[in-house]
Design an enzyme around this catalytic site. Structure first.
Site, PDB file in Angstrom:
ATOM      1  N   GLN A 199      -2.708 -11.894   8.723  1.00 45.21           N
ATOM      2  CA  GLN A 199      -2.653 -11.444   7.408  1.00 45.21           C
ATOM      3  C   GLN A 199      -2.214 -12.806   6.365  1.00 45.21           C
ATOM      4  O   GLN A 199      -2.685 -12.941   5.432  1.00 45.21           O
ATOM      5  CB  GLN A 199      -2.136 -10.241   6.957  1.00 45.21           C
ATOM      6  CG  GLN A 199      -2.272  -9.904   5.607  1.00 45.21           C
ATOM      7  CD  GLN A 199      -1.878  -8.793   5.169  1.00 45.21           C
ATOM      8  OE1 GLN A 199      -2.224  -7.277   5.184  1.00 45.21           O
ATOM      9  NE2 GLN A 199      -0.278  -8.200   4.500  1.00 45.21           N
ATOM     10  N   GLY A 259      11.323  -3.073   5.337  1.00 40.79           N
ATOM     11  CA  GLY A 259      10.235  -4.306   5.636  1.00 40.79           C
ATOM     12  C   GLY A 259      10.033  -3.783   3.789  1.00 40.79           C
ATOM     13  O   GLY A 259       9.444  -5.655   3.147  1.00 40.79           O
ATOM     14  N   HIS A 260       9.113  -3.492   3.075  1.00 42.71           N
ATOM     15  CA  HIS A 260       8.627  -3.224   1.842  1.00 42.71           C
ATOM     16  C   HIS A 260      10.413  -3.992   0.759  1.00 42.71           C
ATOM     17  O   HIS A 260      10.126  -4.738  -0.054  1.00 42.71           O
ATOM     18  CB  HIS A 260       8.353  -2.556   1.170  1.00 42.71           C
ATOM     19  CG  HIS A 260       7.240  -1.925   1.949  1.00 42.71           C
ATOM     20  ND1 HIS A 260       7.022  -1.369   2.520  1.00 42.71           N
ATOM     21  CD2 HIS A 260       5.846  -2.420   1.516  1.00 42.71           C
ATOM     22  CE1 HIS A 260       5.825  -1.014   3.122  1.00 42.71           C
ATOM     23  NE2 HIS A 260       4.926  -1.514   2.666  1.00 42.71           N
ATOM     24  N   MET A 263       0.812  -1.428  -0.211  1.00 43.20           N
ATOM     25  CA  MET A 263      -0.476  -0.286  -0.125  1.00 43.20           C
ATOM     26  C   MET A 263       0.837   0.952  -0.082  1.00 43.20           C
ATOM     27  O   MET A 263       0.692   2.894   0.337  1.00 43.20           O
ATOM     28  CB  MET A 263      -0.623  -0.170   1.159  1.00 43.20           C
ATOM     29  CG  MET A 263      -2.033  -1.297   0.923  1.00 43.20           C
ATOM     30  SD  MET A 263      -3.573  -0.977   2.187  1.00 43.20           S
ATOM     31  CE  MET A 263      -2.910  -1.091   3.952  1.00 43.20           C
ATOM     32  N   GLY A 264       2.228   1.148  -0.732  1.00 40.97           N
ATOM     33  CA  GLY A 264       3.101   2.364  -0.375  1.00 40.97           C
ATOM     34  C   GLY A 264       3.512   2.352   1.196  1.00 40.97           C
ATOM     35  O   GLY A 264       3.376   2.049   2.327  1.00 40.97           O
ATOM     36  N   ASP A 282       3.021  -9.134   9.227  1.00 44.97           N
ATOM     37  CA  ASP A 282       1.807  -8.814   9.340  1.00 44.97           C
ATOM     38  C   ASP A 282       1.418 -10.385   9.661  1.00 44.97           C
ATOM     39  O   ASP A 282       0.633 -10.950   8.586  1.00 44.97           O
ATOM     40  CB  ASP A 282       1.157  -8.079   7.964  1.00 44.97           C
ATOM     41  CG  ASP A 282       1.232  -6.842   8.339  1.00 44.97           C
ATOM     42  OD1 ASP A 282       0.516  -6.231   8.859  1.00 44.97           O
ATOM     43  OD2 ASP A 282       1.697  -6.124   7.918  1.00 44.97           O
ATOM     44  N   SER A 338       7.004  -0.204   9.558  1.00 50.34           N
ATOM     45  CA  SER A 338       5.911  -0.086   9.831  1.00 50.34           C
ATOM     46  C   SER A 338       5.391   0.992   9.269  1.00 50.34           C
ATOM     47  O   SER A 338       5.956   2.169   9.391  1.00 50.34           O
ATOM     48  CB  SER A 338       4.796   0.076  10.842  1.00 50.34           C
ATOM     49  OG  SER A 338       3.129  -0.115  10.632  1.00 50.34           O
ATOM     50  N   SER A 339       4.964   1.245   8.459  1.00 51.00           N
ATOM     51  CA  SER A 339       3.851   2.616   7.244  1.00 51.00           C
ATOM     52  C   SER A 339       3.573   3.782   8.556  1.00 51.00           C
ATOM     53  O   SER A 339       3.608   5.072   8.953  1.00 51.00           O
ATOM     54  CB  SER A 339       3.066   2.248   6.329  1.00 51.00           C
ATOM     55  OG  SER A 339       3.881   1.058   5.363  1.00 51.00           O
ATOM     56  N   ARG A 340       2.191   3.168   9.784  1.00 50.50           N
ATOM     57  CA  ARG A 340       1.762   3.819  10.540  1.00 50.50           C
ATOM     58  C   ARG A 340       3.016   4.145  11.677  1.00 50.50           C
ATOM     59  O   ARG A 340       2.378   4.941  11.942  1.00 50.50           O
ATOM     60  CB  ARG A 340       0.957   2.750  11.024  1.00 50.50           C
ATOM     61  CG  ARG A 340      -0.093   2.257   9.964  1.00 50.50           C
ATOM     62  CD  ARG A 340      -1.254   1.991  10.803  1.00 50.50           C
ATOM     63  NE  ARG A 340      -2.596   1.850  10.338  1.00 50.50           N
ATOM     64  CZ  ARG A 340      -3.145   0.811   9.065  1.00 50.50           C
ATOM     65  NH1 ARG A 340      -2.006  -0.457   8.146  1.00 50.50           N
ATOM     66  NH2 ARG A 340      -3.740   1.163   8.097  1.00 50.50           N
TER      67      ARG A 340
HETATM   68  O1  PAF Z   1       0.297  -5.701   3.771  1.00 51.46           O
HETATM   69  C1  PAF Z   1      -0.440  -4.345   2.862  1.00 51.46           C
HETATM   70  O2  PAF Z   1      -0.017  -4.126   3.004  1.00 51.46           O
HETATM   71  C2  PAF Z   1      -1.953  -4.917   2.851  1.00 51.46           C
HETATM   72  O3  PAF Z   1      -2.956  -5.538   3.250  1.00 51.46           O
HETATM   73  C3  PAF Z   1      -1.999  -5.345   1.456  1.00 51.46           C
HETATM   74  C4  PAF Z   1      -1.591  -7.311   1.546  1.00 51.46           C
HETATM   75  C5  PAF Z   1      -0.782  -4.891  -0.086  1.00 51.46           C
HETATM   76  C6  PAF Z   1      -3.688  -5.791   0.655  1.00 51.46           C
HETATM   77  O4  PAF Z   1      -3.970  -4.846   0.514  1.00 51.46           O
END
Ligand code: PAF
Length: 289
Positions: free
Chosen positions: A159, A42-43, A36-37, A156, A191-193
């Protein structure tokens, strides 16, 4: 040095690009990293893992409205396309897919993917509808990209298991890969947050990792999981966290609750609220022997 990044915003263009890769080499492995940008290390670890394993890497950047509750931070979620695309390109992605909400959902879909059991409890209780939104958007991305493999962070954790279960149940033929949580030097999970934290909150935030580390170790040492989690909640309150959604021990594969002692693979998971941020984290219980 990164690749030349191609930015695509339409599903039709994405499909064309994928078809051209498959046309020139039917055995090419295509990797997907959904995001989600607000790209952080981490990304980048996910993109690097995909790059190492695949011939072509697609990163998606879509702030998915359907996984946010009505009082959550969808409209204020940090967005910076220019910085994100630079970082994603430098990390070695070939395509950055950045659709609009209308491109993804048209005039509103009638289908929702809902994964029972693993999405119940933990964040599932505190963010009703969240995992339906996640499962649905990931299923759509899998349908659009048809990747051989896709990468998700262990940060996550619930998730990750929801997506694994959905992929298995729907026979989606995508290998779901995970990468361990990337942390700041003081232990705070990236985390982005984290961008929402004030200086004071940022100083407190790594206590979550410290308290979870103690809880995971105590369970590994043979203490009852419910006692360890209760102690962790007390320690978090004492440290100054005003609101704790949960601290729980769960089976690492099924997320079934663990309350007594355990020697099997287990995970301690937590979510706390700190100012504008909701922080989540989890750790594996160290295995004896
Ligand atoms: O982890 C995230 O950033 C989101 O939940 C994902 C997996 C991109 C789905 O929108």
């Amino acid at each position: 040095m990164g690749n030349t990044l191609e930015i695509l915003r339409r599903v039709a263009e994405l499909r064309e690009r994928i078809a051209s890769w498959r046309g020139s080499n039917p055995d090419a492995r295509i990797g997907l990293v959904p995001t989600m940008g607000c790209i952080h290390d981490g990304h980048l670890a996910l993109i690097h893992a995909a790059r190492a394993a695949c011939d072509h890497v697609v990163v998606s950047l879509f702030v998915n409205p359907t996984q946010f509750g009505p009082s959550e931070d969808f409209s204020g979620y940090p967005r910076d396309e220019a910085t994100d695309s630079r970082l994603i390109g430098q990390a070695g992605a070939d395509v950055l897919f950045m659709p609009s909400v209308a491109e993804m959902y048209g005039d509103g879909p009638a289908t929702t993917v809902s994964v029972s059991r693993v999405s119940e409890g933990l964040c599932g209780d505190h963010r009703p509808g969240h995992f339906d939104g996640v499962a649905t958007i990931v299923a759509k991305l899998f349908g659009q990209v048809r990747p051989d493999a896709a990468w998700f962070g262990e940060k996550d954790y619930q998730q990750l298991l929801v997506i694994r279960r959905m992929t298995e149940d729907l026979d989606l033929s995508v290998q779901v890969e995970s990468v361990p949580t990337i942390r700041e030097p003081d232990g705070l999970a990236m985390s982005s947050r984290n961008a929402y934290l004030t200086d004071e909150e940022r100083r407190l935030a790594p206590r979550l990792f410290a308290v979870l580390t103690d809880a995971a170790q105590a369970i590994a040492d043979g203490c009852r999981a419910d006692d360890c989690c209760r102690d962790a909640i007390l320690a978090l309150h004492k440290a100054g966290f005003p609101e704790i959604d949960y601290v729980e021990a769960r089976d690492a594969a099924t997320l079934e609750p663990i309350t007594g002692t355990t020697t099997g693979p287990a995970r301690v998971l937590a979510a706390v609220r700190l100012g504008k941020a909701r922080l989540i984290d989890n750790l594996a219980v160290p295995q004896r022997g």
